[in-house]
Structure formats: structure tokens, C-alpha cells
Design an enzyme around this catalytic site. Structure first.
Site, mmCIF file in Angstrom:
data_model
loop_
_atom_site.group_PDB
_atom_site.id
_atom_site.type_symbol
_atom_site.label_atom_id
_atom_site.label_comp_id
_atom_site.label_asym_id
_atom_site.label_seq_id
_atom_site.Cartn_x
_atom_site.Cartn_y
_atom_site.Cartn_z
ATOM 1 N N CYS A 23 45.119 -21.557 -47.896
ATOM 2 C CA CYS A 23 45.698 -21.896 -49.205
ATOM 3 C C CYS A 23 44.641 -22.025 -50.299
ATOM 4 O O CYS A 23 44.944 -22.448 -51.410
ATOM 5 C CB CYS A 23 46.531 -23.178 -49.105
ATOM 6 S SG CYS A 23 48.071 -22.927 -48.193
ATOM 7 N N HIS A 29 54.820 -21.832 -54.832
ATOM 8 C CA HIS A 29 55.828 -22.515 -54.028
ATOM 9 C C HIS A 29 57.125 -22.628 -54.818
ATOM 10 O O HIS A 29 57.119 -22.670 -56.046
ATOM 11 C CB HIS A 29 55.376 -23.939 -53.681
ATOM 12 C CG HIS A 29 54.146 -23.998 -52.846
ATOM 13 N ND1 HIS A 29 54.139 -23.736 -51.496
ATOM 14 C CD2 HIS A 29 52.868 -24.297 -53.174
ATOM 15 C CE1 HIS A 29 52.909 -23.874 -51.025
ATOM 16 N NE2 HIS A 29 52.113 -24.210 -52.031
ATOM 17 N N HIS A 73 57.034 -21.565 -63.375
ATOM 18 C CA HIS A 73 56.437 -20.241 -63.517
ATOM 19 C C HIS A 73 55.081 -20.278 -64.226
ATOM 20 O O HIS A 73 54.749 -19.398 -65.026
ATOM 21 C CB HIS A 73 57.401 -19.259 -64.192
ATOM 22 C CG HIS A 73 58.509 -18.852 -63.273
ATOM 23 N ND1 HIS A 73 59.631 -19.617 -63.116
ATOM 24 C CD2 HIS A 73 58.635 -17.795 -62.452
ATOM 25 C CE1 HIS A 73 60.430 -19.033 -62.231
ATOM 26 N NE2 HIS A 73 59.839 -17.918 -61.808
ATOM 27 N N GLU A 134 57.016 -29.059 -51.068
ATOM 28 C CA GLU A 134 56.214 -27.885 -51.402
ATOM 29 C C GLU A 134 56.764 -26.676 -50.646
ATOM 30 O O GLU A 134 56.724 -25.555 -51.132
ATOM 31 C CB GLU A 134 54.754 -28.148 -51.024
ATOM 32 C CG GLU A 134 53.805 -27.167 -51.631
ATOM 33 C CD GLU A 134 52.365 -27.589 -51.477
ATOM 34 O OE1 GLU A 134 51.815 -28.196 -52.411
ATOM 35 O OE2 GLU A 134 51.781 -27.308 -50.410
#
Length: 148
Positions: A23, A29, A73, A134
Site C-alpha cells: 500500500c 478505497h 474523488h 477502508e
């Protein structure tokens, strides 16, 4: 005392500076946020919110303006890290970047959400609990009693 909860979803990417797992790469997510507030229902026939701790619409407005509209976003980047340059490059290419003064983990995002929501709640309402998924099966929790 009554607790009420409103659930929100948003899509956000983040980059974890100096992380030692897969990650470490920029990734996103589909977050699911549970916001629980508590208080006593209003007991006033003349009040349009009679019988409510707070209108669900008021919670929606706060969370939408403070979190969803800002983070949805977008890419969250730790502005205190060298990733700030990455953020600046992304911005120049037209991407929405949010600079944080923290590592944008689920845990630290919960701290940030708690501050933003608490600052906007009416005086008679308290933030009681936050849960931020998440992924489908990975989430963090913020509990008011543990953060006094």
C-alpha cells in the site's frame, strides 16, 4: 440519552509515505463512514425538530460539506513528506489533491473527521462514535469516551 447514526460513502485515494507494504503505492478505497451522535430529543411542540436529537439532514449537511465534498474523488497526501512534490505534479495535471498535515491512514482520517464534525454540531448534540471502513472487512473506530 439517544444515539443516532448516519452512514456515508465516498471514494478517496491516498499515498502513504515510507510505508513498507504494497500500500506504499498510491491507491484508492470506497470508504464507508458511520457518524453517531448523541443527545436528548428536543421536547418542545413549537420546535420543528421536536422529538429529534438532531435532524438527520443536519448531520448529512455537516459531513457532506466538511468531508464528502472535500475528500471524494481526491488524493490525500501528507504535505509534511516528500510526497508533497507528487501532489503538486498531480495538481498541475488537473487532479484534485488534499494536503494533510498527517499520514493519511484510516486512523488519522478518523481524528480529522472527529474534529471537523464536532466543530459543526449544535451545542446540545455530541459526537459519540465514528467508524470508517477502508475496505469491506477493515475499519477503524473513534469513540468519544476514549478521546476526552
Amino acid at each position: 440519552m439517544i444515539r443516532i447514526t448516519k452512514i456515508f460513502t465516498f471514494e478517496t485515494a491516498h499515498v502513504l509515505y515510507n510505508y513498507d507494504g504494497k500500500c506504499k503505492n498510491m491507491h484508492g478505497h470506497s470508504y464507508k463512514l458511520f457518524v453517531t451522535v448523541k443527545g436528548n430529543p428536543i421536547n418542545d411542540l413549537e420546535n420543528p425538530k421536536n422529538g429529534m436529537v438532531v435532524d438527520f439532514g443536519d448531520i448529512k449537511k455537516i459531513v457532506k460539506e466538511e468531508i464528502i465534498d472535500v475528500w471524494d474523488h481526491a488524493v490525500l497526501i501528507n504535505a509534511l513528506s516528500p510526497h508533497k512534490e507528487l501532489g503538486e505534479d498531480l495538481e498541475q495535471k488537473g487532479h484534485k489533491v488534499i494536503y494533510c498535515n498527517f499520514q493519511p491512514t484510516c486512523e488519522n482520517m478518523l481524528y480529522e473527521i472527529s474534529v471537523k464534525v464536532k466543530n459543526r454540531l449544535p451545542n446540545h448534540v455530541q459526537l459519540a462514535y465514528l467508524k470508517l471502513h477502508e475496505t469491506e472487512n477493515s475499519y477503524g473506530e473513534w469513540v468519544a469516551e476514549e478521546n476526552i
